[in-house]
Design a protein around this motif. Structure first.
Motif, PDB file in Angstrom:
ATOM      1  N   ILE A  70       9.542   4.260  -0.412  1.00  0.00           N
ATOM      2  CA  ILE A  70       8.308   3.624   0.044  1.00  0.00           C
ATOM      3  C   ILE A  70       7.087   4.348  -0.509  1.00  0.00           C
ATOM      4  O   ILE A  70       6.128   3.725  -0.937  1.00  0.00           O
ATOM      5  N   CYS A  71       7.124   5.659  -0.457  1.00  0.00           N
ATOM      6  CA  CYS A  71       5.939   6.401  -0.917  1.00  0.00           C
ATOM      7  C   CYS A  71       6.315   7.813  -1.329  1.00  0.00           C
ATOM      8  O   CYS A  71       7.326   8.348  -0.892  1.00  0.00           O
TER       9      CYS A  71
ATOM     10  N   MET B  80      -3.909   3.861  10.138  1.00  0.00           N
ATOM     11  CA  MET B  80      -2.972   3.570  11.231  1.00  0.00           C
ATOM     12  C   MET B  80      -2.916   4.649  12.303  1.00  0.00           C
ATOM     13  O   MET B  80      -2.560   4.371  13.430  1.00  0.00           O
TER      14      MET B  80
ATOM     15  N   THR C  39       4.549  10.247  -0.414  1.00  0.00           N
ATOM     16  CA  THR C  39       4.213  11.059   0.758  1.00  0.00           C
ATOM     17  C   THR C  39       5.476  11.523   1.478  1.00  0.00           C
ATOM     18  O   THR C  39       5.572  12.676   1.882  1.00  0.00           O
ATOM     19  N   HIS C  40       6.422  10.617   1.637  1.00  0.00           N
ATOM     20  CA  HIS C  40       7.640  10.977   2.371  1.00  0.00           C
ATOM     21  C   HIS C  40       8.291  12.233   1.782  1.00  0.00           C
ATOM     22  O   HIS C  40       8.703  13.128   2.507  1.00  0.00           O
TER      23      HIS C  40
ATOM     24  N   SER D  90      -4.678   5.676   4.711  1.00  0.00           N
ATOM     25  CA  SER D  90      -3.579   6.640   4.611  1.00  0.00           C
ATOM     26  C   SER D  90      -2.562   6.240   3.567  1.00  0.00           C
ATOM     27  O   SER D  90      -1.824   7.071   3.069  1.00  0.00           O
ATOM     28  N   CYS D  91      -2.479   4.955   3.304  1.00  0.00           N
ATOM     29  CA  CYS D  91      -1.302   4.457   2.611  1.00  0.00           C
ATOM     30  C   CYS D  91      -1.660   3.767   1.299  1.00  0.00           C
ATOM     31  O   CYS D  91      -1.743   2.552   1.224  1.00  0.00           O
TER      32      CYS D  91
ATOM     33  N   CYS E 159      -2.126  11.261   4.049  1.00  0.00           N
ATOM     34  CA  CYS E 159      -1.562  10.351   5.054  1.00  0.00           C
ATOM     35  C   CYS E 159      -1.625  10.933   6.473  1.00  0.00           C
ATOM     36  O   CYS E 159      -1.217  12.075   6.711  1.00  0.00           O
TER      37      CYS E 159
ATOM     38  N   ILE F  53       0.275  -1.569   8.357  1.00  0.00           N
ATOM     39  CA  ILE F  53       0.643  -0.888   9.602  1.00  0.00           C
ATOM     40  C   ILE F  53      -0.488  -1.097  10.603  1.00  0.00           C
ATOM     41  O   ILE F  53      -1.663  -1.021  10.241  1.00  0.00           O
TER      42      ILE F  53
ATOM     43  N   TYR G 234       8.317  -3.849   2.279  1.00  0.00           N
ATOM     44  CA  TYR G 234       7.425  -2.713   2.035  1.00  0.00           C
ATOM     45  C   TYR G 234       7.265  -2.391   0.552  1.00  0.00           C
ATOM     46  O   TYR G 234       6.265  -1.859   0.106  1.00  0.00           O
TER      47      TYR G 234
HETATM   48  S1  SF4 Z   1       1.664   5.423   5.954  1.00  0.00           S
HETATM   49 FE1  SF4 Z   1       2.129   5.036   3.792  1.00  0.00          FE
HETATM   50  S2  SF4 Z   1       1.857   7.022   2.825  1.00  0.00           S
HETATM   51 FE2  SF4 Z   1       2.073   7.424   5.003  1.00  0.00          FE
HETATM   52  S3  SF4 Z   1       4.233   7.771   5.344  1.00  0.00           S
HETATM   53 FE3  SF4 Z   1       3.875   5.601   5.696  1.00  0.00          FE
HETATM   54  S4  SF4 Z   1       4.282   4.595   3.780  1.00  0.00           S
HETATM   55 FE4  SF4 Z   1       4.012   6.776   3.346  1.00  0.00          FE
END
Ligand code: SF4
Ligand code: SF4
Lengths: 345, 419
Positions: B123-124, B391, B126-127, B361-362, B90, B273, B331
């Motif tokens: 949400i993900c 994004m 990644t966070h 990225s997402c 990401c 995004i 989301y």
């Molecule tokens: S773009 Fe997607 S993967 Fe990256 S922080 Fe946001 S929600 Fe998480």
């Protein structure tokens, strides 16, 4: 016998619940030899190929006697893919098991609730009665299988059993009826007791870690390059039989605990704890090096790689990180990297 | 390509947004000067609880967008890649890693070392991974909230114990903060902040309601920017004032039949995004007299869209409210709900087509997009276009290609209008 498949990026599906319902749990594995065009119509090309590969098989149709699927909370890919399964795959039963991210008491209670919910839904759907006694019996049976696997794993440690045969064995256990699996393991163990090592003692002793690695051909490929996986922390490996489920506790609690007490996965929090497990294993087995394999686009493994790399450098343990495409051609392309690492260690 | 027209009129109130965000950054500076507790938080976490506990929040995602808008993100991303973080991870995360590595100032998207970090997997993944990486590098404590994943066949019975699990963690979070900062949770303050957040979200929804009008009074330039107070300052009073101004101005436009575009031929929805490094890209749409009237991503942050949450519940059970809200917003809607909601949105906002951003990225956001596109067309005759980009990483945007795709899509919409 009814079969239910499970789609698990780790190995946190309590098979005992299915066994207690007289259902055979069948773990789903990828097949690197197939094309995944249909799955690509659902999932963009930069998402985990392994997860897409399994979706592809499901879209084409799983075996007739598989009546349902349990998808167990793993990573963003597996979790989000579940709704696509629901929409597009033709099965009678679908359950998303929310194996928790964390490892504390709140998570334990939650996991127990979710396992209980699985029981309710299975009972409803298949008209079965999953009693405490039946679960206890299933736990005993599975513990015995784990005992056998741990025993057999020792022969791999002593370099009597090759890592690929061992890998294949663990994989089969995850796809067989459990009494058949038991017989198979017992007979393998007997055979091993009288087997002399034929493995080249000069092979490099490796600790293998990373994403789901389910293609035994890949392990064979490593063996051909003179690597012996003496130990691993994989879900088709030690994480399947790390310890036993407590037979004295309430069975649902014991099952949830068992899964949360295993060494942590890269998909769970705090995944950095994996480093401790890997360090302990590396030292305990006196390995020549660690190989960390990421399936292409496997975020959980990609996030932790720089940390591991730094930590193992500090410890002076040779560490190789490889991102791999889920197809056999790509293994061959990686030959030079693996050869160079073998030379270095 | 013909010259881009610039009819799109922004609201005057949106210009005040800069000041509002300026105040947010000043508050962060001040917290540091005075040695007050600060926390990094990921989008989707209950930032309200930080305010309630006198902790100054900072949202690295917000900072990352600042870097992108100032064309600094690529450089930061490349620094993170030099550290071994993959090209495929990401770009918000990598922007943050690079910004911290290079000690970037706050006005270019830098962030400071906080007292602690708060993340969640709502949400993900990644966070959670992102803050794990940074908490280790900066040596600060990290609390993460595990939010069970709601799928299309999740039952109400399940939702109940999901909620219980989240609420329990929120109480734990409060204990965690007390231990670090000494501040005890004050229920009085807690509900006031929750109420402010509720009000903020509601006005935002009211603004969106106005966008149902033809012509649409508010353009995407207002909403993409206007969204930031929603997730950096939920619970404070000042953004409420700003949103009220935005609302009043938009209302006046509606009353006078004035649209954000001089000529409005096509109404679009945008899913995903936006490209923060290239927001002017959206001006291109004006050359087809097209306007974006609904952005699922922006709307997602007005979290009080959940009909189960009334003002009374917010006041009486602020923690449980946060737990319930974590289970349903744009989301994270499951595929079935996303489909239903999109169908409704298209109808209510009189949308001609949807642009979906398949964000490299997402992955969590992009998963299911192809199914949505197909289903919307097959079952409801709603056309959509999927564009692939990123994004925050300009290297992953092929502007010419994307514009060509949009051009063809607009052609399709034009033909459909004639039907
Ligand atoms: S773009 Fe997607 S993967 Fe990256 S922080 Fe946001 S929600 Fe998480
Ligand atoms: S290989 Fe990685 S990305 Fe793929 S399913 Fe497993 S954890 Fe998820």
């Amino acid at each position: 016998m009814v079969k239910i498949a499970y789609f698990d990026a780790c190995i946190e599906t309590p098979e005992e619940i299915l066994v207690a319902a007289d259902i055979t749990p069948i773990r789903l594995f990828g097949n690197p030899m197939i094309g995944i065009d249909e799955a690509n119509e659902h999932i963009p090309p930069n998402h985990c190929v392994w997860a897409r590969n399994i979706l592809q098989q499901a879209l084409k149709g799983l075996s007739q006697d598989i009546k349902g699927i349990i998808a167990t909370h793993g990573c963003d890919c597996t979790n989000r893919e579940f709704d696509i399964w629901l929409e597009s795959v033709n099965l009678e039963f679908f359950y998303f098991l929310n194996a928790p991210l964390k490892r504390d008491n709140a998570a334990l209670k939650f996991f127990m609730d979710d396992i209980k919910e699985l029981i309710i839904q299975l009972e409803d759907k298949f008209n079965v009665n999953i009693t405490t006694e039946k679960i206890n019996r299933a736990i005993k049976e599975m513990n015995y299988i784990r005992d056998l696997l741990r025993e057999i794993s020792k022969y791999r440690e002593r370099m009597i059993l090759s890592s690929s045969i061992f890998h294949d064995l663990v994989k089969n256990v995850q796809q067989m009826e459990k009494d058949k699996a038991k017989e198979m393991l017992e007979s393998k163990l007997n055979e091993l007791k009288t087997t002399k090592s034929s493995l080249d003692k000069k092979m490099k002793k490796i600790l293998l870690t990373g994403s789901v690695i389910d293609d035994t051909e890949f392990i064979k490929f490593l063996e051909n390059l003179k690597y012996h996986i003496i130990i691993d922390d994989l879900c088709i490996g030690t994480k399947y039989f790390w310890n036993n489920v407590d037979e004295t506790d309430d069975p649902i609690r014991a099952l949830a605990k068992y899964h949360l007490n295993k060494p942590i996965y890269s998909t769970k929090f705090p995944s950095y704890e994996r480093f401790k497990t890997l360090k302990t294993l590396a030292e305990q087995y006196n390995v020549d090096g660690i190989i960390n394999i990421a399936q292409k686009f496997c975020e959980p493994v990609l996030y932790s790689h720089p940390y591991f790399s730094k930590k193992f450098r500090e410890l002076g343990i040779p560490y190789l990180f490889v991102e791999m495409e889920y197809n056999r051609e790509s293994y061959r392309q990686l030959t030079t990297r693996f050869e160079a690492f073998a030379e270095m260690i | 390509m013909s010259k881009v027209k610039t009819d799109g009129k922004m609201l005057n109130a949106t210009n005040k947004l800069k000041n509002e965000m300026g105040r947010h950054y000043l508050a962060i500076e001040q917290a540091y000067r005075e040695g007050k507790p600060t926390a990094w938080a990921t989008a989707g976490t209950p930032v309200e609880l930080l305010y309630a506990m006198d902790v100054q929040p900072m949202l690295p995602e917000n900072s990352a967008t600042v870097s992108a808008a100032l064309s600094k993100s690529q450089n930061f991303i490349e620094l993170a890649e030099d550290e071994g973080f993959s090209y495929d991870l990401c770009s918000y995360f990598k922007t943050n890693v690079g910004a911290v590595l290079s000690n970037a100032e706050m006005n270019v998207g830098g962030t400071r070392k906080p007292t602690f970090m708060l993340s969640s997997d709502v949400i993900c993944d990644t966070h959670v991974n992102w803050f794990q990486v940074q908490a280790e590098r900066l040596n600060v404590p990290h609390f993460t909230i595990d939010v069970p994943h709601v799928v299309s066949n999740t039952t109400n019975r399940q939702r109940d114990y999901f909620k219980k699990y989240i609420a329990e963690q929120l109480w734990e979070l409060l204990d965690f903060i007390t231990e670090l900062t000494g501040t005890e949770y004050n229920p009085e303050k807690g509900y006031k902040i929750a109420l402010n957040s509720y009000e903020l979200g509601k006005i935002w929804q009211d603004i969106y309601e106005l966008r149902k009008n033809i012509p649409c009074p508010v353009s995407t330039r207002d909403t993409f920017g206007g969204l930031f107070p929603l997730f950096t300052m939920p619970g404070l009073k000042s953004p409420i004032r700003l949103y009220k101004k935005m609302y009043e101005e938009a209302k006046e436009r509606v009353d006078n039949g004035i649209g954000a575009l001089k000529q409005e031929d096509f109404r679009l929805a945008f899913m995903g995004i936006p490209f923060w490094y290239n927001l002017r890209f959206f001006s291109n749409l004006e050359k087809w007299n097209a306007i974006i009237v609904f952005e699922t991503y922006v709307y997602a942050f007005s979290k009080f869209a959940n009909p189960n949450i009334t003002k009374e519940i917010v006041i009486n059970y602020p923690i449980e409210t946060m737990a319930e809200l974590a289970l349903s917003f744009w989301y994270i809607y499951d595929l079935k709900t996303r489909f239903e909601k999109l169908k409704e949105t298209v109808k209510d906002w009189k949308i001609d087509g949807i642009i979906m951003h398949d964000n490299l990225s997402c992955r969590p956001n992009a998963c299911g997009m192809y199914d949505l596109k197909r289903k919307l067309m097959e079952e409801s005759d709603i056309p959509s276009l999927v564009i692939t980009s990123d994004m925050n990483d300009p290297r992953k945007m092929n502007e010419t290609q994307v514009l060509n795709q949009i051009e063809s899509f607009m052609e399709i919409l034009r033909k459909r209008k004639k039907r």
